[in-house]
Scaffold this motif. Sequence first.
Motif: not given
Length: 457
Positions: A61-69, A242-246, A362-372
């Motif tokens: 769910v967190a990744a779903a927000r960040t991916l379109p971002l 941002n990815a790891v802290v997110g 800054s947010v490009a890796l956040v969806p991947l990190a939250t999904a993983l």
Amino acid sequence: MNSAADSRPARRLRGPHWAGRNYSLLTAAAVVTNLGSHGALIAAAFAVLETGGDGGDVGLVAAARTLPLVLFLLIGGAVADRLPRHRVMVAANSLNCVSQGLFAVLVLTGEPRLWQMMLLTALGGTGQAFFSPAAEGMLMSSVDGEQASRAFAVFRMAMQGAAVGGAALGGAMVAVIGPGWVLAADAAAFAVAGAMRSFLDVGHIPPREPGGGLLADLREGWQEFAGRPWLWGIVVQFSIANAVVGAADAVYGPLVARDHLGGAGPWGLALGFFGAGTVAGALLMTRWKPRRLLLAGTLCVFPLALPSAALAVPVPVGVLCAVMFLTGVTLEVFGVSWMTALHQEIPENKLSRVSAYDWFGSVALVPLATALAGPAENAFGRTQALWGCAVSVVVVTALVLCVPEVRTLRRRTREVTARPPAGLPDGSPDAGLPDGSPDAGPRKGSADPERPVGGHG
């Protein structure tokens, strides 16, 4: 030039002499959205958990927000530099209001399915992709160079002060009446903030000259962004941080709170202490003006590793709150220094585009990190995953200090930093701006309430 400058006081709301009408409206709207959005972050995670979801579902769910971002940010930046920024902001707030409202209805009327929560969260991320570059450019153009640092600090102090109440109240409301009502309150906050932002005045911003189209605008923004090693270096740093802290905040934090701290209430309290720390840090920055902006700011990013380490132990709630407070103070020092450097270095007509590149990195890796995050917990264990987050922050922050400009960029004098008054085009002899300077953006303790990390930003 004098007539345009003299007309400003007539448009000001009450407040300090440097707080114009736009600045006051932006500050008030940010307070409203922070009151809602910080509670909604907690509510969304616990809405997933209450339907039987696990850490992997929370991460999806967190990744779903960040991916379109990530997908729409660059387009959002180009649009914000072409259209009146306040209209882009209002449209984005409207989309966020609708998506959060539907999310609330689903939670209150039954058991929402995972795909439904992901879809509505994705709509919110799309709105954020268009809002963030426009908001960054609008804020940067609303203050004068001489008072920029103090204005940013006061703005962030008001914004983060609302986050203190929003996170603590949101956590308590989730525990007492459930996440659905918290999501509904966030939808109402977006509606109120959007109405306020509709009154922003863009008359002082010179009309954009016709360009070569969207791709040409994006290319021009990229040239500005890539030409600043300190800019893209820090963006790469926060891409990882941002990815790891997110992942730690969005996935592991609620799980640790549920298993060891007593649930949503203590986690909301800890996030509230982070907000209190940012208020204290912003208050500090109204008085302190470090000469080497980025050096002082980057040294204050190292404590961003502490919350992940504290969750890895895990420490008692009181210790976690103290760690979050300290992190908030130091990260806010970076945030104000970062915004001041951007305001000083970037021409107004490229603010939103370069801000979009900053947001994108800054947010490009956040969806991947939250999904993983969920699979990483299953493979290595939650404790090891959290320690990995902490170590990653320390390593990338140490590496960015190797960039010479990060260590040497200095605060400039009044004559150099002052932005051109209303109606005076960039690059004119009286503008006091260096030729060809570029921009960056939020997440590093951003001015934006929906930043991926609890600080930048």
